[in-house]
Design a protein around this motif. Structure first.
Motif, mmCIF file in Angstrom:
data_model
loop_
_atom_site.group_PDB
_atom_site.id
_atom_site.type_symbol
_atom_site.label_atom_id
_atom_site.label_comp_id
_atom_site.label_asym_id
_atom_site.label_seq_id
_atom_site.Cartn_x
_atom_site.Cartn_y
_atom_site.Cartn_z
ATOM 1 N N PHE A 24 0.819 -1.212 0.000
ATOM 2 C CA PHE A 24 0.000 0.000 0.000
ATOM 3 C C PHE A 24 0.854 1.265 0.000
ATOM 4 C CE2 PHE A 24 -2.300 -3.293 2.323
ATOM 5 C CZ PHE A 24 -3.486 -3.345 1.621
ATOM 6 N N ASP A 25 0.284 2.321 -0.565
ATOM 7 C CA ASP A 25 0.873 3.659 -0.515
ATOM 8 C C ASP A 25 -0.295 4.630 -0.374
ATOM 9 O OD1 ASP A 25 2.704 5.713 -0.524
ATOM 10 O OD2 ASP A 25 3.405 5.371 -2.566
ATOM 11 N N GLN A 26 0.035 5.914 -0.255
ATOM 12 C CA GLN A 26 -0.995 6.938 -0.164
ATOM 13 C C GLN A 26 -0.783 7.984 -1.245
ATOM 14 O OE1 GLN A 26 -0.390 7.520 4.270
ATOM 15 N NE2 GLN A 26 -2.527 8.143 4.021
ATOM 16 N N SER A 27 -1.881 8.491 -1.779
ATOM 17 C CA SER A 27 -1.849 9.547 -2.775
ATOM 18 C C SER A 27 -1.283 10.815 -2.158
ATOM 19 C CB SER A 27 -3.268 9.812 -3.285
ATOM 20 O OG SER A 27 -3.311 11.016 -4.003
ATOM 21 N N GLU A 28 -0.397 11.467 -2.890
ATOM 22 C CA GLU A 28 0.145 12.740 -2.413
ATOM 23 C C GLU A 28 -0.898 13.845 -2.478
ATOM 24 O OE1 GLU A 28 3.940 13.858 -3.989
ATOM 25 O OE2 GLU A 28 4.683 11.805 -3.892
ATOM 26 N N ASP A 29 -1.904 13.678 -3.321
ATOM 27 C CA ASP A 29 -2.946 14.696 -3.486
ATOM 28 C C ASP A 29 -3.919 14.741 -2.306
ATOM 29 O OD1 ASP A 29 -1.926 15.450 -5.970
ATOM 30 O OD2 ASP A 29 -3.164 13.981 -7.021
ATOM 31 N N ASP A 30 -4.481 13.582 -1.957
ATOM 32 C CA ASP A 30 -5.516 13.576 -0.921
ATOM 33 C C ASP A 30 -5.299 12.540 0.182
ATOM 34 O OD1 ASP A 30 -6.090 11.257 -2.297
ATOM 35 O OD2 ASP A 30 -8.076 11.883 -2.953
ATOM 36 N N GLY A 31 -4.216 11.779 0.116
ATOM 37 C CA GLY A 31 -3.889 10.809 1.158
ATOM 38 C C GLY A 31 -4.624 9.491 1.068
ATOM 39 N N THR A 32 -5.466 9.329 0.045
ATOM 40 C CA THR A 32 -6.204 8.071 -0.064
ATOM 41 C C THR A 32 -5.296 6.933 -0.475
ATOM 42 O OG1 THR A 32 -6.868 8.591 -2.328
ATOM 43 C CG2 THR A 32 -8.430 9.160 -0.567
ATOM 44 N N VAL A 33 -5.770 5.742 -0.210
ATOM 45 C CA VAL A 33 -4.983 4.525 -0.429
ATOM 46 C C VAL A 33 -4.690 4.296 -1.911
ATOM 47 C CG1 VAL A 33 -7.028 3.024 -0.525
ATOM 48 C CG2 VAL A 33 -4.813 2.063 0.138
ATOM 49 N N ILE A 34 -3.490 3.801 -2.153
ATOM 50 C CA ILE A 34 -3.085 3.309 -3.468
ATOM 51 C C ILE A 34 -2.634 1.872 -3.251
ATOM 52 C CG2 ILE A 34 -1.409 3.489 -5.346
ATOM 53 C CD1 ILE A 34 -1.192 6.490 -4.650
ATOM 54 N N VAL A 35 -3.224 0.941 -3.975
ATOM 55 C CA VAL A 35 -2.826 -0.459 -3.880
ATOM 56 C C VAL A 35 -1.690 -0.680 -4.876
ATOM 57 C CG1 VAL A 35 -3.561 -2.854 -4.117
ATOM 58 C CG2 VAL A 35 -5.144 -1.157 -3.188
ATOM 59 N N LEU A 36 -0.505 -0.981 -4.351
ATOM 60 C CA LEU A 36 0.669 -1.193 -5.200
ATOM 61 C C LEU A 36 0.702 -2.599 -5.783
ATOM 62 C CD1 LEU A 36 3.349 0.453 -2.879
ATOM 63 C CD2 LEU A 36 2.240 1.474 -4.891
ATOM 64 N N VAL A 37 0.209 -3.558 -5.013
ATOM 65 C CA VAL A 37 0.220 -4.963 -5.424
ATOM 66 C C VAL A 37 -1.176 -5.519 -5.186
ATOM 67 C CG1 VAL A 37 1.285 -7.222 -5.056
ATOM 68 C CG2 VAL A 37 2.626 -5.150 -4.693
ATOM 69 N N GLU A 38 -1.923 -5.737 -6.263
ATOM 70 C CA GLU A 38 -3.302 -6.198 -6.129
ATOM 71 C C GLU A 38 -3.385 -7.587 -5.497
ATOM 72 O OE1 GLU A 38 -6.431 -7.495 -9.308
ATOM 73 O OE2 GLU A 38 -6.415 -5.302 -9.198
#
Length: 63
Positions: A24-38
């Motif tokens: 997981f990571d977080q968006s720099e724009d709004d902090g929402t989750v980014i799934v790096l590895v599905e």
């Protein structure tokens, strides 16, 4: 098993990133989750991240 993230529900707490930064990571724009590895390599860490998500924005699905 794959990870599904609902960005509309995510509050950007970052608990998923702290638990499993390889998945997981977080968006720099709004902090929402980014799934790096599905499809997580460490399923137990992914389960922990899903279970501690304060907004319940994460889930695990078969497939």
């Amino acid at each position: 098993m794959r990870i599904v993230a609902n960005k509309d529900v995510c509050v950007g707490a970052g608990q998923c990133v702290l638990t499993d930064p390889e998945t997981f990571d977080q968006s720099e724009d709004d902090g929402t989750v980014i799934v790096l590895v599905e499809k997580p390599l460490d399923v137990e860490k992914a389960r922990e991240a899903v279970s501690i998500c304060p907004s319940q924005a994460l889930s695990l699905k078969d497939g």
